[in-house]
Design an enzyme around this catalytic site. Structure first.
Site, PDB file in Angstrom:
ATOM      1  N   ASP A  10       0.616  -1.404   0.320  1.00 21.35           N
ATOM      2  CA  ASP A  10      -0.009  -0.351  -0.209  1.00 21.35           C
ATOM      3  C   ASP A  10       1.290   0.877  -0.439  1.00 21.35           C
ATOM      4  OD1 ASP A  10      -2.047  -1.059   0.190  1.00 21.35           O
ATOM      5  OD2 ASP A  10      -2.193  -1.634   2.155  1.00 21.35           O
ATOM      6  N   LYS A  32       0.586  -7.908  -3.008  1.00 23.76           N
ATOM      7  CA  LYS A  32      -0.684  -6.898  -3.600  1.00 23.76           C
ATOM      8  C   LYS A  32      -0.680  -5.408  -3.991  1.00 23.76           C
ATOM      9  CE  LYS A  32      -3.939  -5.878  -0.084  1.00 23.76           C
ATOM     10  NZ  LYS A  32      -4.980  -4.838  -1.003  1.00 23.76           N
ATOM     11  N   ASP A  59      -5.714  -5.848  -6.297  1.00 19.67           N
ATOM     12  CA  ASP A  59      -6.920  -6.012  -5.306  1.00 19.67           C
ATOM     13  C   ASP A  59      -7.388  -4.554  -6.077  1.00 19.67           C
ATOM     14  OD1 ASP A  59      -8.554  -5.434  -3.437  1.00 19.67           O
ATOM     15  OD2 ASP A  59      -6.841  -4.998  -1.957  1.00 19.67           O
ATOM     16  N   LEU A  60      -8.093  -4.743  -7.280  1.00 24.70           N
ATOM     17  CA  LEU A  60      -9.198  -3.943  -7.637  1.00 24.70           C
ATOM     18  C   LEU A  60     -10.489  -3.476  -7.546  1.00 24.70           C
ATOM     19  CD1 LEU A  60      -7.420  -3.360 -11.017  1.00 24.70           C
ATOM     20  CD2 LEU A  60      -7.152  -2.137  -8.920  1.00 24.70           C
ATOM     21  N   LYS A  61     -11.252  -5.278  -6.541  1.00 25.04           N
ATOM     22  CA  LYS A  61     -12.345  -4.896  -5.810  1.00 25.04           C
ATOM     23  C   LYS A  61     -13.421  -4.675  -7.149  1.00 25.04           C
ATOM     24  CE  LYS A  61     -11.453  -4.589  -1.245  1.00 25.04           C
ATOM     25  NZ  LYS A  61      -9.832  -4.413  -1.637  1.00 25.04           N
ATOM     26  N   LEU A  62     -13.444  -5.214  -8.625  1.00 21.35           N
ATOM     27  CA  LEU A  62     -14.474  -5.096  -9.973  1.00 21.35           C
ATOM     28  C   LEU A  62     -15.770  -4.731  -9.190  1.00 21.35           C
ATOM     29  CD1 LEU A  62     -11.943  -4.645 -11.122  1.00 21.35           C
ATOM     30  CD2 LEU A  62     -13.386  -5.334 -13.197  1.00 21.35           C
ATOM     31  N   ASP A  64     -19.153  -3.777 -11.937  1.00 19.29           N
ATOM     32  CA  ASP A  64     -20.141  -2.852 -12.922  1.00 19.29           C
ATOM     33  C   ASP A  64     -20.935  -4.336 -13.467  1.00 19.29           C
ATOM     34  OD1 ASP A  64     -20.812  -1.270 -14.486  1.00 19.29           O
ATOM     35  OD2 ASP A  64     -19.125  -0.083 -14.640  1.00 19.29           O
ATOM     36  N   ILE A  65     -21.480  -3.904 -14.948  1.00 22.90           N
ATOM     37  CA  ILE A  65     -22.624  -4.368 -14.409  1.00 22.90           C
ATOM     38  C   ILE A  65     -21.693  -5.809 -15.614  1.00 22.90           C
ATOM     39  CG2 ILE A  65     -23.913  -2.648 -16.328  1.00 22.90           C
ATOM     40  CD1 ILE A  65     -23.059  -2.349 -18.330  1.00 22.90           C
ATOM     41  N   ASN A  67     -20.684  -6.803 -18.771  1.00 18.16           N
ATOM     42  CA  ASN A  67     -20.012  -7.239 -19.794  1.00 18.16           C
ATOM     43  C   ASN A  67     -19.041  -6.097 -20.022  1.00 18.16           C
ATOM     44  OD1 ASN A  67     -19.828  -6.976 -22.655  1.00 18.16           O
ATOM     45  ND2 ASN A  67     -20.270  -4.933 -22.828  1.00 18.16           N
ATOM     46  N   THR A 119     -14.757  -5.646   5.457  1.00 19.70           N
ATOM     47  CA  THR A 119     -15.160  -5.302   7.257  1.00 19.70           C
ATOM     48  C   THR A 119     -15.116  -4.462   7.378  1.00 19.70           C
ATOM     49  OG1 THR A 119     -12.371  -5.556   6.752  1.00 19.70           O
ATOM     50  CG2 THR A 119     -13.542  -7.256   7.110  1.00 19.70           C
ATOM     51  N   ARG A 181      -1.957  -9.712  12.497  1.00 23.00           N
ATOM     52  CA  ARG A 181      -1.009  -8.993  13.312  1.00 23.00           C
ATOM     53  C   ARG A 181       0.311  -9.933  14.216  1.00 23.00           C
ATOM     54  NH1 ARG A 181      -2.666  -5.708  10.303  1.00 23.00           N
ATOM     55  NH2 ARG A 181      -3.729  -4.294  10.583  1.00 23.00           N
ATOM     56  N   GLN A 190      -8.234  -1.963  12.479  1.00 22.13           N
ATOM     57  CA  GLN A 190      -8.784  -3.154  11.894  1.00 22.13           C
ATOM     58  C   GLN A 190      -9.408  -3.779  13.364  1.00 22.13           C
ATOM     59  OE1 GLN A 190      -8.617  -4.807   8.784  1.00 22.13           O
ATOM     60  NE2 GLN A 190      -7.446  -5.117   7.719  1.00 22.13           N
ATOM     61  N   GLY A 210       0.059  -6.168   5.505  1.00 17.98           N
ATOM     62  CA  GLY A 210       0.272  -5.316   4.848  1.00 17.98           C
ATOM     63  C   GLY A 210       1.134  -4.156   6.153  1.00 17.98           C
ATOM     64  N   ARG A 211       0.358  -3.156   6.896  1.00 16.71           N
ATOM     65  CA  ARG A 211       1.655  -2.408   7.814  1.00 16.71           C
ATOM     66  C   ARG A 211       2.637  -3.230   9.087  1.00 16.71           C
ATOM     67  NH1 ARG A 211      -3.186   0.876   9.436  1.00 16.71           N
ATOM     68  NH2 ARG A 211      -4.602  -1.526   8.936  1.00 16.71           N
TER      69      ARG A 211
HETATM   70  O1  C5P Z   1      -2.081  -2.805   6.638  1.00 15.55           O
HETATM   71  P1  C5P Z   1      -2.652  -4.155   6.675  1.00 15.55           P
HETATM   72  O2  C5P Z   1      -2.319  -5.498   7.364  1.00 15.55           O
HETATM   73  O3  C5P Z   1      -4.318  -3.758   8.147  1.00 15.55           O
HETATM   74  O4  C5P Z   1      -3.069  -4.105   5.798  1.00 15.55           O
HETATM   75  C1  C5P Z   1      -4.119  -4.985   5.170  1.00 15.55           C
HETATM   76  C2  C5P Z   1      -4.234  -5.047   3.354  1.00 15.55           C
HETATM   77  O5  C5P Z   1      -5.693  -5.811   3.457  1.00 15.55           O
HETATM   78  C3  C5P Z   1      -4.928  -3.640   3.040  1.00 15.55           C
HETATM   79  O6  C5P Z   1      -4.543  -3.216   1.973  1.00 15.55           O
HETATM   80  C4  C5P Z   1      -5.778  -3.899   3.117  1.00 15.55           C
HETATM   81  O7  C5P Z   1      -6.787  -3.145   1.752  1.00 15.55           O
HETATM   82  C5  C5P Z   1      -6.640  -5.232   2.620  1.00 15.55           C
HETATM   83  N1  C5P Z   1      -7.757  -5.376   2.762  1.00 15.55           N
HETATM   84  C6  C5P Z   1      -8.862  -5.030   4.591  1.00 15.55           C
HETATM   85  N2  C5P Z   1     -10.028  -6.023   5.289  1.00 15.55           N
HETATM   86  C7  C5P Z   1     -10.641  -6.237   3.955  1.00 15.55           C
HETATM   87  C8  C5P Z   1     -10.027  -6.938   2.315  1.00 15.55           C
HETATM   88  C9  C5P Z   1      -9.087  -5.494   2.057  1.00 15.55           C
HETATM   89  O8  C5P Z   1      -7.491  -5.298   5.373  1.00 15.55           O
HETATM   90  N3  C5P Z   1     -11.498  -6.935   3.862  1.00 15.55           N
END
Ligand code: C5P
Length: 231
Positions: A10, A32, A59-62, A64-65, A67, A119, A181, A190, A210-211
């Site tokens: 990220d 990701k 991870d672009l979470k589309l 839309d319709i 087509n 979430t 974590r 989270q 991520g973090r």
């Molecule tokens: O930094 P952290 O470990 O919280 O990052 C979690 C990653 O997972 C982020 O890129 C966040 O957008 C993604 N994510 C999430 N919960 C979801 C879907 C995606 O935390 N339900």
């Protein structure tokens, strides 16, 4: 591809992403790429990182319709992504169209994973704003079943939901789980978190971290600890 740790890159630019990944030397973790990096740098960032040898979850979470999603997925598939996603709320018709779009001329395709309920959505908001009267648990499982029936490979969910998803949708249906974590009290934004070893015990197939890795004093060490605890 089997169980793996996916690092959520990220970052706002290619420069920051590449400098972060340079710390890994010759190692090529599964990463990701989310909306921030993709919208900042465009499709090229996917091709470039793929060429360097990384597995890529786009991870672009589309949503839309059917087509439009089908045609967009065709483009994403051609970039070489290994995993793509969409919102299950787009319906089974949209998910099936997405699968068609993703399938390359040689028959291969990236894994396709559905987001059930974000979430960040609470049961209260689901009821009051989206007019969905069922419990969060029921909604997540129903969306997972829809995804499986449409032929998708799995869902994004909490590790806490992974066992239930597997019991309803089968063990080959993948659970990709963020919210990881190293310690219970280190939640950041989270709401519900699990450690890599708990996620393993609960049956997650991929953890998205991520973090805890990107903001660690030693990201490479943090990544290896995730791998050791999870796999
Ligand atoms: O930094 P952290 O470990 O919280 O990052 C979690 C990653 O997972 C982020 O890129 C966040 O957008 C993604 N994510 C999430 N919960 C979801 C879907 C995606 O935390 N339900």
């Amino acid at each position: 591809m089997g169980k793996d740790v996916i690092i959520a890159c990220d970052f706002p630019s290619a420069e920051e992403t590449l400098s972060f990944l340079a710390g890994f030397g010759e190692e090529r973790p599964f990463i990701k790429i989310g909306m921030e990096l993709f919208y900042a740098e465009g499709p090229r960032i996917v091709r470039d990182l793929k060429e360097r040898g990384h597995g890529i979850f786009l991870d672009l979470k589309l949503h839309d319709i059917p087509n439009t999603v089908k045609k967009a997925m065709r483009v994403l598939s051609s970039l070489g992504a290994d995993m793509c996603n969409l919102h299950a709320a787009g319906t089974k018709a949209m998910m099936a169209a997405a699968l068609e779009g993703l399938t390359r001329p040689d028959g291969s395709r990236p894994l396709l994973i559905a987001v059930t309920q974000l979430t960040s959505t609470s049961e209260e908001r689901m009821r009051d704003e989206l007019l969905i009267a069922s419990s969060m648990d029921e909604a997540v499982i129903k969306y997972a079943e829809n995804a499986r029936e449409a032929g998708l490979d799995g869902v994004v969910c909490s590790p806490l939901e992974a066992a239930r998803v597997h019991s309803v949708c089968g063990f080959s249906f993948l659970t990709v789980t963020p919210g990881v974590r190293f310690a219970e009290n280190d939640t950041a934004d989270q709401a519900r978190v699990t450690t890599p070893s708990e996620a393993k015990r609960m049956g997650s197939d991929y953890i998205v971290v991520g973090r805890p890795i990107t903001a660690a004093a030693n990201p490479v060490e943090a990544y290896h600890k995730c791998l050791k605890d999870f796999i």
